[in-house]
Structure formats: structure tokens, C-alpha cells
Design a protein around this motif. Sequence first.
Motif, PDB file in Angstrom:
ATOM      1  N   GLN A 142      -7.287  -3.008  -3.030  1.00  0.00           N
ATOM      2  CA  GLN A 142      -7.118  -1.590  -3.326  1.00  0.00           C
ATOM      3  C   GLN A 142      -7.984  -1.186  -4.513  1.00  0.00           C
ATOM      4  O   GLN A 142      -8.475  -0.067  -4.571  1.00  0.00           O
ATOM      5  CB  GLN A 142      -5.650  -1.242  -3.602  1.00  0.00           C
ATOM      6  CG  GLN A 142      -5.029  -1.880  -4.836  1.00  0.00           C
ATOM      7  CD  GLN A 142      -5.297  -1.136  -6.123  1.00  0.00           C
ATOM      8  OE1 GLN A 142      -5.522   0.072  -6.120  1.00  0.00           O
ATOM      9  NE2 GLN A 142      -5.286  -1.857  -7.230  1.00  0.00           N
ATOM     10  N   TRP A 150       0.842  -1.202   0.000  1.00  0.00           N
ATOM     11  CA  TRP A 150       0.000   0.000   0.000  1.00  0.00           C
ATOM     12  C   TRP A 150       0.877   1.252   0.000  1.00  0.00           C
ATOM     13  O   TRP A 150       0.634   2.195  -0.765  1.00  0.00           O
ATOM     14  CB  TRP A 150      -0.930  -0.009   1.212  1.00  0.00           C
ATOM     15  CG  TRP A 150      -1.882  -1.162   1.270  1.00  0.00           C
ATOM     16  CD1 TRP A 150      -1.597  -2.445   1.661  1.00  0.00           C
ATOM     17  CD2 TRP A 150      -3.274  -1.162   0.920  1.00  0.00           C
ATOM     18  NE1 TRP A 150      -2.712  -3.238   1.585  1.00  0.00           N
ATOM     19  CE2 TRP A 150      -3.757  -2.485   1.131  1.00  0.00           C
ATOM     20  CE3 TRP A 150      -4.156  -0.179   0.465  1.00  0.00           C
ATOM     21  CZ2 TRP A 150      -5.084  -2.830   0.895  1.00  0.00           C
ATOM     22  CZ3 TRP A 150      -5.478  -0.516   0.238  1.00  0.00           C
ATOM     23  CH2 TRP A 150      -5.931  -1.826   0.445  1.00  0.00           C
ATOM     24  N   TYR A 182      -3.287  -6.565  -1.394  1.00  0.00           N
ATOM     25  CA  TYR A 182      -3.331  -5.183  -1.890  1.00  0.00           C
ATOM     26  C   TYR A 182      -3.926  -5.135  -3.299  1.00  0.00           C
ATOM     27  O   TYR A 182      -4.816  -4.328  -3.576  1.00  0.00           O
ATOM     28  CB  TYR A 182      -1.933  -4.562  -1.910  1.00  0.00           C
ATOM     29  CG  TYR A 182      -1.903  -3.293  -2.730  1.00  0.00           C
ATOM     30  CD1 TYR A 182      -2.399  -2.102  -2.216  1.00  0.00           C
ATOM     31  CD2 TYR A 182      -1.441  -3.301  -4.046  1.00  0.00           C
ATOM     32  CE1 TYR A 182      -2.432  -0.949  -2.981  1.00  0.00           C
ATOM     33  CE2 TYR A 182      -1.466  -2.157  -4.823  1.00  0.00           C
ATOM     34  CZ  TYR A 182      -1.959  -0.985  -4.278  1.00  0.00           C
ATOM     35  OH  TYR A 182      -2.010   0.155  -5.052  1.00  0.00           O
ATOM     36  N   ARG A 235       1.076  -8.596  -0.967  1.00  0.00           N
ATOM     37  CA  ARG A 235       0.956  -8.000  -2.302  1.00  0.00           C
ATOM     38  C   ARG A 235      -0.351  -8.419  -2.978  1.00  0.00           C
ATOM     39  O   ARG A 235      -1.012  -7.614  -3.639  1.00  0.00           O
ATOM     40  CB  ARG A 235       2.154  -8.421  -3.158  1.00  0.00           C
ATOM     41  CG  ARG A 235       3.453  -7.714  -2.770  1.00  0.00           C
ATOM     42  CD  ARG A 235       4.639  -8.292  -3.502  1.00  0.00           C
ATOM     43  NE  ARG A 235       5.846  -7.483  -3.310  1.00  0.00           N
ATOM     44  CZ  ARG A 235       7.082  -7.922  -3.477  1.00  0.00           C
ATOM     45  NH1 ARG A 235       7.292  -9.187  -3.852  1.00  0.00           N
ATOM     46  NH2 ARG A 235       8.117  -7.116  -3.280  1.00  0.00           N
TER      47      ARG A 235
END
Length: 221
Positions: free
Chosen positions: A211, A20, A207, A204
Motif C-alpha cells: 500500500q 486494505w 498490505y 497484513r
Amino acid sequence: MMRDTILCLCDLTGVMARPWVEHGYQAVLVDPQHGCDHEDGAYLKLACTIEEAFDQISVLVRSGRLAFVAGFPPCTDMAVSGAQWFARKYEADHMFQAKAVSVAEQCRVIGEMSGVPYMVENPVSVLSRVFGKPSHTFDPCDYTAYEPLDNYTKKTCLWTGGGFQMPPRSQDMSLPAPDRNRIWYMSGKDRANNRSKTPLGFARAVYEVNQGRQRKNESFR
């Protein structure tokens, strides 16, 4: 208000927040092991327990800036891998496990209050008797396409909410069979922290999936 901050509870390493931060987010990490409250680039590290940080966390939740919440309550007094020591711990402190579970509940409640995707992580533990069956489970080796060094096993449970999206497995099939002994035989003075360290590949992947949802939500505000 832009959702530009990730909150990580009981988190010393900041591995979950790393992807992030690499993409422009701020991160707040709460853990007594940080030594003292300080800023480290995009990271604000609060050297305290969740309870001690309640006021700051409350301000952050109300600000509308949170994009994601991750909780990593200490597993020492809950993981079934340490069950052989539970009786001795109980004799020393009849409330030892209740205290551990209360920290996990603090993580879960803050996640619920945040209104954003959240996860509470623990290995196979007594939390299943408290929170119920985990929402998801994974092994670090499930995400070696994101980080080949995570080619080892450690069954990990997640209790999630707020629209959390579990990333699909993404393995590097060119790697040898996962190491099934790395965690068990880990040693050294930082053994506990290293055993509980979040796999970077999983971070990862989380995210990448979550996200996008946050960005999409922002576009409709």
C-alpha cells in the motif's frame, strides 16, 4: 483518479482484502460461493466465476481505481498433495487439470492487465510447470508478528508482477515451534475452504509493504 479498490479473485473469505478495507479501501471479491451478488460494507461480493465477471472486472481495470489484485485459483485439481487422485480425476474428465490451470491463467492475465501489483497464490502445485518457478514462497508462520494464530506451516507459492513487493519475514519468536500438522489434519464440511484460507498475518504484511508503494505512486500523478 484515486486508486482505492482491491480486487480478489476466487476469494470467499476476504481475508486478503481485510487490511486494505480497514484502512479505507473498497474490495471486490469474485467467487461463486458468495451465493448472490451483494454489498457487505466496503465489500462488493460477486457470486460468479471470473469468466462470468469479465465485464465488471474490465470496467474496474479501465477505471484506474485498482490498487492491488490477488488471485486464489482453486488448488484441488493442481496441488501435488492430492496427486494420488489425479488418475481417477483424469478418467472422469480428461480436461480437469487444464480447466483448473485456465482459472489460474485468468487471474494472472487480469493482474497483468491491471498495471498494479498483483499475486496469484497456490500451494506447491502443477502451476510451476505452467507459470514457471514461483516468484516467492512462504509459510503462514513466517508472519506471526502480525498474527500469532498463524503459527503453522503450509508452503505456499506466489507468482507476482506489477511491482509486487514481497514482505520480509516477521516472526514472533516467543511462540513455540510452528504446528506442522494443522492443515493436514483439518476436517469438517468446510475443510477445503479453511485449508485454502489466506493467513491474516501474511495479508497484513502484504498490505503494509504494497500500500505504501501505491500511495507513493499517487503522489507523482
